[in-house]
Write an enzyme that holds these catalytic residues in place. Sequence first.
Site, PDB file in Angstrom:
ATOM      1  N   MET A   1       0.847  -1.206   0.000  1.00 48.67           N
ATOM      2  CA  MET A   1       0.000   0.000   0.000  1.00 48.67           C
ATOM      3  C   MET A   1       0.878   1.251   0.000  1.00 48.67           C
ATOM      4  SD  MET A   1      -3.132   0.881  -0.158  1.00 48.67           S
ATOM      5  CE  MET A   1      -4.596   0.282   0.646  1.00 48.67           C
ATOM      6  N   GLY A   2       1.742   1.361  -1.000  1.00 47.39           N
ATOM      7  CA  GLY A   2       2.544   2.586  -1.148  1.00 47.39           C
ATOM      8  C   GLY A   2       1.765   3.574  -2.005  1.00 47.39           C
ATOM      9  N   ARG A   3       2.524   4.385  -2.735  1.00 52.50           N
ATOM     10  CA  ARG A   3       1.871   5.439  -3.537  1.00 52.50           C
ATOM     11  C   ARG A   3       0.908   4.865  -4.574  1.00 52.50           C
ATOM     12  NH1 ARG A   3       7.155   8.090  -2.986  1.00 52.50           N
ATOM     13  NH2 ARG A   3       7.908   6.439  -4.325  1.00 52.50           N
ATOM     14  N   ILE A   4       1.376   3.864  -5.341  1.00 50.58           N
ATOM     15  CA  ILE A   4       0.557   3.359  -6.444  1.00 50.58           C
ATOM     16  C   ILE A   4      -0.608   2.521  -5.902  1.00 50.58           C
ATOM     17  CG2 ILE A   4       0.551   1.992  -8.572  1.00 50.58           C
ATOM     18  CD1 ILE A   4       3.556   2.774  -8.880  1.00 50.58           C
TER      19      ILE A   4
ATOM     20  N   THR B   1       0.971  -5.041 -11.939  1.00 48.32           N
ATOM     21  CA  THR B   1       1.583  -3.951 -12.715  1.00 48.32           C
ATOM     22  C   THR B   1       2.946  -3.605 -12.112  1.00 48.32           C
ATOM     23  OG1 THR B   1       0.384  -2.384 -11.322  1.00 48.32           O
ATOM     24  CG2 THR B   1      -0.571  -2.846 -13.483  1.00 48.32           C
TER      25      THR B   1
ATOM     26  N   ARG C   1       6.175  -6.057 -10.972  1.00 47.41           N
ATOM     27  CA  ARG C   1       7.272  -6.757 -11.648  1.00 47.41           C
ATOM     28  C   ARG C   1       6.865  -8.207 -11.877  1.00 47.41           C
ATOM     29  NH1 ARG C   1       8.817  -2.462 -12.811  1.00 47.41           N
ATOM     30  NH2 ARG C   1      10.830  -1.461 -12.429  1.00 47.41           N
TER      31      ARG C   1
ATOM     32  N   GLU D   1      10.177 -10.913 -19.919  1.00 47.53           N
ATOM     33  CA  GLU D   1       9.591  -9.872 -20.757  1.00 47.53           C
ATOM     34  C   GLU D   1      10.450  -9.686 -21.995  1.00 47.53           C
ATOM     35  OE1 GLU D   1       8.974  -6.180 -18.647  1.00 47.53           O
ATOM     36  OE2 GLU D   1       7.421  -7.108 -17.441  1.00 47.53           O
TER      37      GLU D   1
ATOM     38  N   HIS E   1       4.187  -3.943 -20.553  1.00 53.02           N
ATOM     39  CA  HIS E   1       4.850  -3.079 -19.564  1.00 53.02           C
ATOM     40  C   HIS E   1       4.718  -1.595 -19.941  1.00 53.02           C
ATOM     41  CE1 HIS E   1       8.136  -3.326 -16.243  1.00 53.02           C
ATOM     42  NE2 HIS E   1       7.397  -2.239 -16.089  1.00 53.02           N
TER      43      HIS E   1
ATOM     44  N   ALA F   1       2.540   0.648 -18.190  1.00 52.15           N
ATOM     45  CA  ALA F   1       1.775   1.390 -17.181  1.00 52.15           C
ATOM     46  C   ALA F   1       2.193   2.854 -17.068  1.00 52.15           C
ATOM     47  CB  ALA F   1       1.863   0.692 -15.831  1.00 52.15           C
TER      48      ALA F   1
HETATM   49  C1  DGY Z   1       8.922   1.631 -13.316  1.00 51.76           C
HETATM   50  O1  DGY Z   1       9.094   2.843 -13.385  1.00 51.76           O
HETATM   51  O2  DGY Z   1       9.469   0.930 -12.453  1.00 51.76           O
HETATM   52  C2  DGY Z   1       7.967   1.013 -14.300  1.00 51.76           C
HETATM   53  O3  DGY Z   1       7.963  -0.355 -14.245  1.00 51.76           O
HETATM   54  C3  DGY Z   1       8.236   1.484 -15.714  1.00 51.76           C
HETATM   55  O4  DGY Z   1       7.985   2.824 -15.797  1.00 51.76           O
END
Ligand code: DGY
Length: 330
Positions: free
Chosen positions: A155-158, A237, A239, A268, A287, A289
Amino acid sequence: MHKPRVFVTRVIPSVGLDRIRAACHAEIWPEPLPPSHEILREKAEDCEGLLTMLTDRVDWRLLDACPRLRVVSNYAVGYNNIDVHSATERGIAVGNTPEVLTDATADMAFCLMIAAARRLVEANRDLHSGRWRTWEPMGHVGRDLVGRTLGIVGMGRIGSALARRCRGGWGMRVLYADVKRRERAELELGAEWVDFDTMLRESDFVSVHTTLNNGTRGMFDMRAFRKMKRTAVFVNTARGPIHVHEDLTRALRDGVIFAAGLDVTDPEPLPAGDPLLALPNVVVAPHIASATVTSRDAMAEIAAENLIAGLAGKPLRAWVNPEVEGPRRR
Ligand code: DGY
């Protein structure tokens, strides 16, 4: 005026490149594919700074081959491609690009959740192939989102940005598994801090937003998928190696979980013909996002700033290893 030598491993937006070109003697790798590890090493040998992508492995051998290196600026928020410990030991500053891709990445997770739950890609394929011939009372029936439970790993920023969308938009209950308690998310979103297994058991959607490290590598294996609801949607989203590719493929094929939405895979890209890609219940993006104009421009700006600050021996705007301050290379 002495211009430090730097190597930039791919072409990035000009807001960053122009600043780097003005301040440094810069070589920019022009190819669409990354330099091989050997070429990277060759190019980096005489450099004082490197601007790298998540596709460039910066290990201790590479660092040892670059005696003049003072800064590695990663064009990404994640930095699992860099051996930060070895960089710190050698007095090399490491930078990344946090915050500016938070919304873009949360939007992509949101998009994958809906696309996977509503079987959008499968339906789109059926339409293009001519398999879809009429409105179907029983066809392409998916899962609802309103009022369901979202489980966030990290539960960080994203993670918080996704939870905010799901709480506000769909009135979802939010659970989170994290190494530490996130009081702000609890106050703002009513999020509940639970252990990993509870989150797996109770969530309708599980979305991964943690960094890749020894503790998270492979954390989504068959054991974890079996604990999830058969109706659950898995989203990654962060790794690829956080989930075990073969286990996820089996879980999707055998109906252990309902569907998955992936912006990241391991490896990947997946080789053409990989069994996962043939499954109807997975949505896979390459990849992308952070791939919005605003985010990528801002990433380029921060990465350039980090690089130039590191070369000047100044604090980096986004500094992964500020503890290097004392023993820093000059
Ligand atoms: C990151 O910044 O770590 C993303 O996976 C790609 O922008």
